[in-house]
Every structure is written in structure tokens, then in C-alpha cells.
Design a protein around this motif. Sequence first.
Motif, mmCIF file in Angstrom:
data_model
loop_
_atom_site.group_PDB
_atom_site.id
_atom_site.type_symbol
_atom_site.label_atom_id
_atom_site.label_comp_id
_atom_site.label_asym_id
_atom_site.label_seq_id
_atom_site.Cartn_x
_atom_site.Cartn_y
_atom_site.Cartn_z
ATOM 1 N N VAL A 86 0.841 -1.201 0.000
ATOM 2 C CA VAL A 86 0.000 0.000 0.000
ATOM 3 C C VAL A 86 0.870 1.243 0.000
ATOM 4 N N GLY A 87 0.526 2.163 -0.884
ATOM 5 C CA GLY A 87 1.174 3.459 -0.912
ATOM 6 C C GLY A 87 0.286 4.424 -1.669
ATOM 7 N N PHE A 88 0.774 5.639 -1.851
ATOM 8 C CA PHE A 88 0.010 6.575 -2.672
ATOM 9 C C PHE A 88 0.938 7.645 -3.229
ATOM 10 N N ALA A 89 0.495 8.229 -4.346
ATOM 11 C CA ALA A 89 1.196 9.381 -4.914
ATOM 12 C C ALA A 89 0.370 10.609 -4.573
ATOM 13 N N ALA A 90 1.044 11.730 -4.291
ATOM 14 C CA ALA A 90 0.332 12.951 -3.923
ATOM 15 C C ALA A 90 0.982 14.143 -4.608
ATOM 16 N N GLY A 91 0.134 15.075 -5.057
ATOM 17 C CA GLY A 91 0.693 16.308 -5.618
ATOM 18 C C GLY A 91 0.057 16.690 -6.941
ATOM 19 N N ASN A 92 0.911 16.979 -7.909
ATOM 20 C CA ASN A 92 0.494 17.561 -9.189
ATOM 21 C C ASN A 92 -0.673 16.800 -9.854
ATOM 22 N N LYS A 93 -1.747 17.552 -10.132
ATOM 23 C CA LYS A 93 -2.984 16.938 -10.669
ATOM 24 C C LYS A 93 -2.766 16.178 -11.975
ATOM 25 N N ASP A 94 -1.968 16.760 -12.879
ATOM 26 C CA ASP A 94 -1.775 16.113 -14.181
ATOM 27 C C ASP A 94 -1.031 14.787 -14.019
ATOM 28 N N MET A 95 -0.032 14.800 -13.138
ATOM 29 C CA MET A 95 0.752 13.578 -12.935
ATOM 30 C C MET A 95 -0.100 12.513 -12.229
ATOM 31 N N ILE A 96 -0.948 12.957 -11.302
ATOM 32 C CA ILE A 96 -1.843 12.024 -10.600
ATOM 33 C C ILE A 96 -2.854 11.430 -11.595
ATOM 34 N N GLU A 97 -3.400 12.275 -12.449
ATOM 35 C CA GLU A 97 -4.365 11.788 -13.433
ATOM 36 C C GLU A 97 -3.696 10.789 -14.383
ATOM 37 N N ALA A 98 -2.433 11.060 -14.749
ATOM 38 C CA ALA A 98 -1.716 10.138 -15.649
ATOM 39 C C ALA A 98 -1.607 8.754 -15.006
ATOM 40 N N ILE A 99 -1.252 8.721 -13.717
ATOM 41 C CA ILE A 99 -1.167 7.427 -13.006
ATOM 42 C C ILE A 99 -2.544 6.760 -13.004
ATOM 43 N N ASN A 100 -3.571 7.544 -12.684
ATOM 44 C CA ASN A 100 -4.915 6.960 -12.572
ATOM 45 C C ASN A 100 -5.409 6.404 -13.905
ATOM 46 N N ILE A 101 -5.139 7.122 -14.987
ATOM 47 C CA ILE A 101 -5.586 6.617 -16.307
ATOM 48 C C ILE A 101 -4.920 5.271 -16.590
ATOM 49 N N LEU A 102 -3.609 5.215 -16.369
ATOM 50 C CA LEU A 102 -2.897 3.961 -16.631
ATOM 51 C C LEU A 102 -3.454 2.845 -15.737
ATOM 52 N N GLN A 103 -3.670 3.183 -14.463
ATOM 53 C CA GLN A 103 -4.149 2.153 -13.521
ATOM 54 C C GLN A 103 -5.577 1.698 -13.823
ATOM 55 N N ASP A 104 -6.394 2.579 -14.435
ATOM 56 C CA ASP A 104 -7.743 2.166 -14.832
ATOM 57 C C ASP A 104 -7.677 0.945 -15.745
ATOM 58 N N HIS A 105 -6.533 0.805 -16.453
ATOM 59 C CA HIS A 105 -6.391 -0.292 -17.410
ATOM 60 C C HIS A 105 -5.608 -1.472 -16.848
ATOM 61 N N LEU A 106 -4.981 -1.269 -15.695
ATOM 62 C CA LEU A 106 -4.140 -2.335 -15.148
ATOM 63 C C LEU A 106 -4.768 -3.050 -13.952
ATOM 64 N N PHE A 107 -5.443 -2.273 -13.094
ATOM 65 C CA PHE A 107 -5.920 -2.824 -11.805
ATOM 66 C C PHE A 107 -7.352 -2.381 -11.531
ATOM 67 N N VAL A 108 -7.936 -3.000 -10.495
ATOM 68 C CA VAL A 108 -9.158 -2.439 -9.919
ATOM 69 C C VAL A 108 -8.827 -2.085 -8.465
ATOM 70 N N SER A 109 -7.788 -1.321 -8.300
ATOM 71 C CA SER A 109 -7.249 -0.883 -7.014
ATOM 72 C C SER A 109 -7.033 -2.045 -6.044
ATOM 73 N N LEU A 110 -6.766 -1.691 -4.789
ATOM 74 C CA LEU A 110 -6.368 -2.695 -3.803
ATOM 75 C C LEU A 110 -7.591 -3.353 -3.168
ATOM 76 N N PHE A 111 -7.359 -4.506 -2.562
ATOM 77 C CA PHE A 111 -8.384 -5.202 -1.768
ATOM 78 C C PHE A 111 -8.979 -4.179 -0.791
ATOM 79 N N PRO A 112 -10.298 -3.953 -0.822
ATOM 80 C CA PRO A 112 -10.898 -2.927 0.039
ATOM 81 C C PRO A 112 -10.563 -3.083 1.531
ATOM 82 N N ALA A 113 -10.422 -4.320 1.994
ATOM 83 C CA ALA A 113 -10.084 -4.505 3.420
ATOM 84 C C ALA A 113 -8.686 -3.958 3.721
ATOM 85 N N VAL A 114 -7.777 -4.102 2.767
ATOM 86 C CA VAL A 114 -6.427 -3.551 2.941
ATOM 87 C C VAL A 114 -6.494 -2.021 2.942
#
Length: 389
Positions: free
Chosen positions: A247-275
Motif C-alpha cells: 500500500v502506498g500513494f502518490a500525492a501532488g500535481n494533478k496532471d501527474m496524478i491523473e496520468a497514473i490513474n488513467i494507466l491504472q484504470d487499465h491495469l488494476f481495480v485498485s487494492l483489496f478494500p479490506a487492505v
Amino acid sequence: MKLSRRVEQLPSQFFASLAGKVAAAIKEGRDIINLGQGNPDQPTPPHIIQALQESVEDPATHKYSPFRGTEELKQAAALFYKREYGVDLDPASEIAILFGSKIGLIELPVALMDEGELMLLPDPGYPDYLSSVPLANVAYSTFPLLEENDFLPDYTALTDEQKKLAKLLYLNYPNNPTGGVATKGFFEDTVALARQNDIGIVHDFAYGAIGFDGDQPVSFLQTEGAKDVGVELYTLSKTYNMAGWRVGFAAGNKDMIEAINILQDHLFVSLFPAVQKAASEALLGDQSCVTALVKLYEQRRNVLIEECKRIGWKVTAPKGSFFAWLPVPAAFTSEEFADYLLTEADVAVAAGNGFGKTGEGYIRVGLLVDDERIREALRRIEKLQLFRK
Ligand SMILES: Cc1ncc(COP(=O)(O)O)c(C=O)c1O
């Protein structure tokens, strides 16, 4: 089947060979003191485990997570940054949930860079930064971290070409492997450099909680303008001994955060909710476990440095992280010295050149065994009579 060029070009894991040598020595029945690895030795605090246990009983956590992680964890990350660093973050647009910070370090170039663009990386540096080079099909160049500059880069030494071509610059303080820490002024210079040359900053804050002598490490995001130019990657692996939880997170610049999120939309469905629930508890619950952990590492650091001095090894004490960066005696290369300590003293350390060519002349020692094992390691090294008292 032939591997893709992308995968073929991935760097070999330098420290896999160390792990192999240590495993072989242990198999021979030798009592190896392993100071070579970077895996926290303490367990996850009980209140975080309890939060996971309770959460896993709730069937709602058995479903898919929202794609970009739960609101609760993003809120928790924002509240954590406000409490620890006085930094305001919008949970929806300025935080991306990660499977540990390692994945974010690799996703950023993949999501933001095109073929041939340049990454600027520290030398010595965390070897996994290089994994993104073939995966994103980008170029990289390094900048040295020298002891005489307190292991901070000298930006005046960057060439015009490097500044022109660079898209992302990676930093990591408290630093693995050197134990160096950043200053407010250094981060201000970093924001200025990024602005002048249109470079995105990626600050790897993996050891953000671990500062010694009463000094809390500074967050890059505390710097005026930091959010305009970069992101900080935070992980729960070290602060809460949760390396296996991912578990971790990225914080800060909106464009860079959105870039990570777009890529992750195609790779994962985020972490196990209990985690994610337990991670929220870690960030917002009782923090006395963190204070106790930093005290433990500081005590081990003090034992290590005292013992080195006692046997005549001239070393500098790390200011943060759980590593010490120790100079190698003149007669050896880093790798020769690491091999010598393993074969002659049954002490495993990481050779500095594994972190880059500027790491030659050093070894990295982890503060991840108890005081008595550190003392025993130094008694064994003392017997080799390498240093003059
Ligand atoms: C400097 C640095 N960055 C990032 C990481 C990755 O941590 P994780 O992926 O567990 O968050 C590590 C792990 O050892 C590290 O030393």
C-alpha cells in the motif's frame, strides 16, 4: 517463446546474486548476519492488523474496489499529509492509490513520457528506478550524489542538454542508500530548476517517517510551488512495517496524478478494500508505533556508529532512512569487500556499486537486525584487523 524487447532489456536484479550467496551460506549451516537487505524486521502494529481482521469479515470488502481506490483511503492520505506536514491535498484529484510506491515509480514514466525522452536519476540510487527505462522506452542519465555535498545533487553540474531533454527527475530523501536527508532550501532549488526547465519532479519519500536526532524529514510538498511541478510517493511499507501489504500513494500535481490513474484504470481495480480500510487506520490511528519504530532505528544506528568507531572504521552517521553508507578500505572494491565480509566474517552487506557507479567505494548496511547482532557483526569485522584504532 521470445520475450518482447521491452522485457528482454529489463536490468538484471543486482542484489539477486547477493541473496543467492547468503542463502547458500545459510544452507551450509553458517550463522550469517544479514545487513544486506532492506526488509523491515518488525511486525505490523496490532491495531492495523485488527482493522484488517474486522474489515475482512465485512462482505462489502469482498467486492471490487472503486477503480481509483476508496474515498476513505484517499481522505485518510490527505488528512495524514495535513497532520504531518501541513500540506493541503484534494483527495479526488491530488492523490492516487498505489500497490506500494514501487509501482508508481514505474508507472510515471510509462504514463508521461514518450520514446527517447530523458529521465534524470540519482547515482547512487534505488535500482528499481531503472526498470521503467525499457518499459517506457525512454532514455536516462544520472547525476552523482556525493558525500561532500551531503548526498544532495549539484544542479549546477547538469548540462544544458540534460536540462533541455529531461521530462522527469527522481529524488529520494531520506535517501536509500546513503542515509542523506533533504533540506528546505534544496527543495526550493528543485522547484526552481523544475520551473525553469519544465521538468516534472518525482520525490520518492519511502523513508519519510525515519529521521534521526529529533528532525522530522521534510516533505517535498511543503515547498512553495511543489504541486505545480511534481509528486511525492509515500508508502506504508516502512512507516508501519507493512512491506508485504503493498500500500502506498502518490500525492501532488494533478496532471501527474491523473496520468497514473488513467494507466491504472487499465491495469488494476485498485487494492483489496479490506487492505485500504486497514491502511486508513494506519494513517489516522495511534501513531505511537511510528515514534517507537524511529527510536528503535536510531538506537541501532547509534550502536552501529559507536561500534564502527570503536574498531577504528571512520564512518559518518546517517541522518535518516534505515541504512548506513560506509566507506570501503582502500585495498578493496565494493564488491570485493562485500564478498570478503561474507566469506571471512559471515556478515552480508550490499556492495555500493549495485546502486550505481558513484556507489563504488561504499557498502550499504541495513539497521534491520537487533543491537546485539549489530555488535556481533562488528566484533567479527574487528577480528579481520582491517582498521587501525
Ligand atoms: C527508496 C525506495 N523507494 C521505494 C521503495 C519501494 O517501496 P514499496 O514498493 O514497498 O512502497 C523502496 C523499498 O525498499 C525503497 O527503498
